[in-house]
Motif scaffolding. Sequence first.
Motif, PDB file in Angstrom:
ATOM      1  N   VAL A   8      -0.784  -6.007 -16.606  1.00  0.00           N
ATOM      2  CA  VAL A   8      -0.974  -5.438 -15.277  1.00  0.00           C
ATOM      3  C   VAL A   8      -0.159  -6.564 -14.571  1.00  0.00           C
ATOM      4  O   VAL A   8       0.337  -6.526 -13.255  1.00  0.00           O
ATOM      5  CB  VAL A   8      -2.392  -5.599 -14.708  1.00  0.00           C
ATOM      6  N   GLN A   9      -0.198  -7.861 -14.692  1.00  0.00           N
ATOM      7  CA  GLN A   9       0.435  -9.012 -14.027  1.00  0.00           C
ATOM      8  C   GLN A   9       1.854  -8.925 -14.108  1.00  0.00           C
ATOM      9  O   GLN A   9       2.757  -8.992 -13.031  1.00  0.00           O
ATOM     10  CB  GLN A   9      -0.082 -10.412 -14.360  1.00  0.00           C
ATOM     11  N   VAL A  10       2.491  -8.640 -15.273  1.00  0.00           N
ATOM     12  CA  VAL A  10       4.192  -8.327 -15.561  1.00  0.00           C
ATOM     13  C   VAL A  10       4.404  -7.236 -14.674  1.00  0.00           C
ATOM     14  O   VAL A  10       5.352  -7.215 -14.076  1.00  0.00           O
ATOM     15  CB  VAL A  10       4.215  -8.148 -17.210  1.00  0.00           C
ATOM     16  N   LEU A  11       3.758  -6.051 -14.677  1.00  0.00           N
ATOM     17  CA  LEU A  11       4.177  -4.789 -13.487  1.00  0.00           C
ATOM     18  C   LEU A  11       4.125  -5.304 -12.253  1.00  0.00           C
ATOM     19  O   LEU A  11       5.050  -5.150 -11.495  1.00  0.00           O
ATOM     20  CB  LEU A  11       3.146  -3.910 -13.968  1.00  0.00           C
TER      21      LEU A  11
ATOM     22  N   ILE B   9       2.934   5.045 -18.600  1.00  0.00           N
ATOM     23  CA  ILE B   9       3.641   6.094 -17.995  1.00  0.00           C
ATOM     24  C   ILE B   9       3.528   5.850 -16.207  1.00  0.00           C
ATOM     25  O   ILE B   9       4.474   6.010 -15.673  1.00  0.00           O
ATOM     26  CB  ILE B   9       2.661   7.469 -18.088  1.00  0.00           C
ATOM     27  N   LEU B  10       2.151   5.304 -15.582  1.00  0.00           N
ATOM     28  CA  LEU B  10       2.342   5.214 -14.413  1.00  0.00           C
ATOM     29  C   LEU B  10       2.881   4.016 -13.941  1.00  0.00           C
ATOM     30  O   LEU B  10       3.676   3.931 -12.870  1.00  0.00           O
ATOM     31  CB  LEU B  10       0.775   4.907 -13.924  1.00  0.00           C
ATOM     32  N   GLY B  11       3.155   2.921 -14.948  1.00  0.00           N
ATOM     33  CA  GLY B  11       3.997   1.763 -14.535  1.00  0.00           C
ATOM     34  C   GLY B  11       5.479   2.181 -14.712  1.00  0.00           C
ATOM     35  O   GLY B  11       6.190   1.395 -13.647  1.00  0.00           O
ATOM     36  N   ALA B  42      -1.872   3.554  -6.791  1.00  0.00           N
ATOM     37  CA  ALA B  42      -3.210   4.040  -6.777  1.00  0.00           C
ATOM     38  C   ALA B  42      -3.854   4.514  -8.317  1.00  0.00           C
ATOM     39  O   ALA B  42      -4.941   4.415  -8.394  1.00  0.00           O
ATOM     40  CB  ALA B  42      -3.183   5.139  -5.622  1.00  0.00           C
ATOM     41  N   GLY B  43      -2.905   5.201  -9.081  1.00  0.00           N
ATOM     42  CA  GLY B  43      -3.530   5.686 -10.245  1.00  0.00           C
ATOM     43  C   GLY B  43      -3.882   4.549 -11.131  1.00  0.00           C
ATOM     44  O   GLY B  43      -4.839   4.381 -11.947  1.00  0.00           O
ATOM     45  N   ILE B  44      -3.009   3.384 -10.866  1.00  0.00           N
ATOM     46  CA  ILE B  44      -3.385   2.142 -12.005  1.00  0.00           C
ATOM     47  C   ILE B  44      -4.701   1.597 -11.219  1.00  0.00           C
ATOM     48  O   ILE B  44      -5.416   1.107 -12.065  1.00  0.00           O
ATOM     49  CB  ILE B  44      -2.117   1.026 -11.878  1.00  0.00           C
ATOM     50  N   TYR B  45      -4.872   1.609 -10.107  1.00  0.00           N
ATOM     51  CA  TYR B  45      -6.268   0.949  -9.622  1.00  0.00           C
ATOM     52  C   TYR B  45      -7.115   1.852 -10.250  1.00  0.00           C
ATOM     53  O   TYR B  45      -8.503   1.148 -10.459  1.00  0.00           O
ATOM     54  CB  TYR B  45      -6.258   1.115  -8.236  1.00  0.00           C
ATOM     55  N   GLY B  46      -7.168   2.994 -10.128  1.00  0.00           N
ATOM     56  CA  GLY B  46      -8.305   3.771 -11.040  1.00  0.00           C
ATOM     57  C   GLY B  46      -8.326   3.486 -12.196  1.00  0.00           C
ATOM     58  O   GLY B  46      -9.526   3.366 -12.745  1.00  0.00           O
ATOM     59  N   LEU B  47      -7.190   3.115 -12.918  1.00  0.00           N
ATOM     60  CA  LEU B  47      -7.274   2.795 -14.337  1.00  0.00           C
ATOM     61  C   LEU B  47      -8.022   1.667 -14.478  1.00  0.00           C
ATOM     62  O   LEU B  47      -8.754   1.266 -15.669  1.00  0.00           O
ATOM     63  CB  LEU B  47      -5.873   2.773 -14.895  1.00  0.00           C
ATOM     64  N   LEU B  48      -7.771   0.543 -13.627  1.00  0.00           N
ATOM     65  CA  LEU B  48      -8.496  -0.898 -13.775  1.00  0.00           C
ATOM     66  C   LEU B  48      -9.969  -0.613 -13.199  1.00  0.00           C
ATOM     67  O   LEU B  48     -10.639  -1.950 -12.669  1.00  0.00           O
ATOM     68  CB  LEU B  48      -7.691  -1.705 -12.610  1.00  0.00           C
TER      69      LEU B  48
END
Lengths: 104, 179
Positions: A8-11, B9-11, B42-48
């Motif tokens: 996450v931090q690298v992204l 995928i989202l990244g 926003a999708g990554i926030y949901g994933l986290l």
Amino acid sequence: MELQAIYVQVLALAIFAIGLIVAISRRNVFFVLMGVELALNAVNLSFVGFAKTLPADMSVAGQIVPLFSIAIAAAEACVGLAMVILIFRNRESVDADTYSNMKG
Amino acid sequence: MLALIYFIILGVIAIGSAFCVLLSRHPLYGALSLVLSMLSLAGIYGLLASPFIGVVQVMVYAGAIMMLLTFVIMVLNGARDSKTPMFDRVSLFVVPAVLVLTGLVGFVLVRSPIAFDSTALRGSVKLTSETLFNVAQTGPGYFILFEVLGLLLLSSMAAAVLLAKKRLGSVDSDNAEDK
């Protein structure tokens, strides 16, 4: 292979770098504003990613602060776009290099 | 495992659309790719496991801020001097400098021992509201920040209106009334 905190931090770092390049090197003033927004987004992602590495009660603060950050970004976009409209009315150009009348 | 696949995928979508912002010529295409980047974030926030921030991201960022930006681009017709080059010679120095900075920070980041804590709380609406509006004397006191933020948004709105309006009685506004 599970999702690691470092991914996450690298992204967030990659998106921050792209936002910084857009904000500094593009000449169109709208792209400058968009680059700032992109960098702010990356910082929010980094906040949430670090908050999830902390134990129970300490992980709350990192999930509240991005809300304030998003509200500040809204205020910044509002004032920034108003200033762009004001300068555009004088200069009739969106090229940031023509906005040099305050240059010493 | 599934979380990692969704994250990749989202990244990839987020970074790819960020590159589209960097490389697109028309500001409107840049704004639309920025919206796509924010939606995948926003999708990554949901994933986290902080869905409330993801929803706020969709509503405030991808909704309100980008709507404002797109509206101003279309009103000012921001693409009409598309003959000016996108980059100039300064970029030759800026891009390597930012890449070196990224490399340095990334080097430190990769070596740091951070890992997800399984006891981290889920950023649901309940947790967020209970923390944000905790007015107890021993509480965190975020509600004061919340009030100050209301004042900030009000003053920025007033500043934007004062900056962007045409002066009353000026030549511009007289012409506008004639039309």
